[in-house]
Design a protein around this motif. Sequence first.
Motif, PDB file in Angstrom:
ATOM      1  N   ALA A  20     -16.376  56.806  35.423  1.00 21.74           N
ATOM      2  CA  ALA A  20     -16.046  55.456  35.150  1.00 21.74           C
ATOM      3  C   ALA A  20     -16.925  54.406  36.438  1.00 21.74           C
ATOM      4  O   ALA A  20     -17.783  53.427  35.775  1.00 21.74           O
ATOM      5  N   TYR A  24     -19.908  52.206  34.834  1.00 21.41           N
ATOM      6  CA  TYR A  24     -19.892  50.834  35.079  1.00 21.41           C
ATOM      7  C   TYR A  24     -21.132  49.960  35.955  1.00 21.41           C
ATOM      8  O   TYR A  24     -21.575  49.049  35.610  1.00 21.41           O
ATOM      9  N   LEU A  33     -15.435  49.659  28.546  1.00 22.73           N
ATOM     10  CA  LEU A  33     -15.178  50.798  29.130  1.00 22.73           C
ATOM     11  C   LEU A  33     -13.899  50.819  29.639  1.00 22.73           C
ATOM     12  O   LEU A  33     -13.085  49.609  30.048  1.00 22.73           O
ATOM     13  N   VAL A  35     -10.303  53.326  31.411  1.00 24.53           N
ATOM     14  CA  VAL A  35      -9.874  54.612  31.775  1.00 24.53           C
ATOM     15  C   VAL A  35      -8.448  54.757  31.522  1.00 24.53           C
ATOM     16  O   VAL A  35      -7.540  53.963  31.897  1.00 24.53           O
ATOM     17  N   LEU A 250     -14.476  48.921  39.807  1.00 25.23           N
ATOM     18  CA  LEU A 250     -14.255  48.646  38.492  1.00 25.23           C
ATOM     19  C   LEU A 250     -13.334  47.472  38.411  1.00 25.23           C
ATOM     20  O   LEU A 250     -12.421  47.094  39.095  1.00 25.23           O
TER      21      LEU A 250
END
Length: 540
Positions: A20, A24, A33, A35, A250
């Motif tokens: 991730a 990103y 995106l 998770v 993130l």
Amino acid sequence: MAKKPRIVIIGAGMAGLTAANKLYTHSNNAFDLSVVEGGSRIGGRINTSEFSSEKIEMGATWIHGIGGSPIYKIAEETGSLVSEEPWECMDSTVDKARTFAEGGFEIELPIVESVSGLFNALMELAQGKEIDDDGGDLGENYEIATRFYSSVNGPNGSSVGSFLRSGFEAYWASVSKAENGVEGCGTWSRRSLEEAIFTMFSNTQRTYTSADDLYTLDYVAESEYQMFPGEEITIAKGYLSVIHHLASVLPQGVVELNRRVVKIEWESNEEDPVKLHFSDGSVVFADHVIVTVSLGVLKAGIESDGWLFSPPLPEFKSDAIKRLGYGVVNKLFVEVSQRRFPSLQLVFEKEDSEYRFVKIPWWMRRTATIAPIHSNSKVLLSWFAGKEALELEKLTDEEIIDGVLTTVSCLTGKEVKKDNGKAPKTFTNGSLREDDDEEVVKITKVLTSKWGGDPLFRGSYSYVAVGSSGDDLDAMAEPLPQINKKSGQVNGHGQAKVHELQVMFAGEATHRTHYSTTHGAYYSGLREANRLLKHYKCDF
């Protein structure tokens, strides 16, 4: 505007968050995106916690070699390797361990070091390591080990366990030792004592590999496994500091907790080829899914009705999942009433020995050490693998305390004391402390990890079992659907247009040379992220 490719990563452990992070930071916001994590926390099999006011690791503990390790690099750059507070294994107490044999006998250091040198030499030969001609620090038995290795021209049998056993037998046959007893060790003969010490080191090796029995560990694959040079260390601020660093870039909402995937539908020609079903009944569509769940979860997911994947995984993938090994390693933390408790190495009689103490519970008999987590700690640590690790998860705190006390008592020769079951269980440690004072040590509480029974993990880490090979680890990493390398077509679909890279796989069990490690999981996450970045022609 064109729809952004939707990428869903299943699992917020090392592999998932590494993927991730890479996607990103290197895609210029080109992807939709997310998770999804089935549990209530990030980290997966990394779980820094606290016990008796001490920082401990319930899961991953070590950086395995600082030379070239990406985990070490992150920990160093983020200042995680230093702390004003003590942490687990900040200094090595096992190096100063005292070794006790069942019956209350302390074994002299030269005997232990002799067997240790033999065992380490055999393991390094099995791992294909280059060793100095003089054997370095491995002791005089290095020459015997190398002579045995040369005589069989490499592996003797298909397992690491059979190689080690043959090596011990060759060692014993090559030295002139009477079968009489060992001074100060009661009924122990020289052979039985050295064999039991050898078994103790084998039990430590089991915790490194997660194999219940080293006879299930493939010999050939052992030499493919790669280690970084340099010392092995723990992370002062905790392993979770690396995880939090990866997740910190993130945006809020990318990581969704308590989102457990129960089915993955794939191989569709629709615009969104993958359909994820969650435990709460919700559904999410995606262009690409990166599956980072453990090998244990994958094994469970393809058994019987194959509930996890629809359609079922192709044979090459499911066979690899079935053949590879996946074991359980658990840690037992014990709080005692006083500091400066010595590090103990534990040597047990064979199961069929008439001299074994029947009071020692079977689940304690294959643990090799019990030692403070650092030199000034009141917290002791023991490692358990295989059946014993699973049994540990079922026991009550009282049963664990009784088992530890009985074992330490029977090996050190010190009586266990109880106060009608009302006071904390105790034992006297006069023979264990350097000042030789008779003191009562109390065990006040215990804590165990429980990786085997957790449905989100179903164990600890993978190994290459007898009957499998490094090729199976490569097969684990293959994305689905498979592309025929000659024709460029998706296998089984002819000229039909089928979305590529629908289901991808990452995690420690997908790396051929660094399986079972956090850095292997890290590399696998990078691999799958880069695969997608290349597919979409992003600069990575």
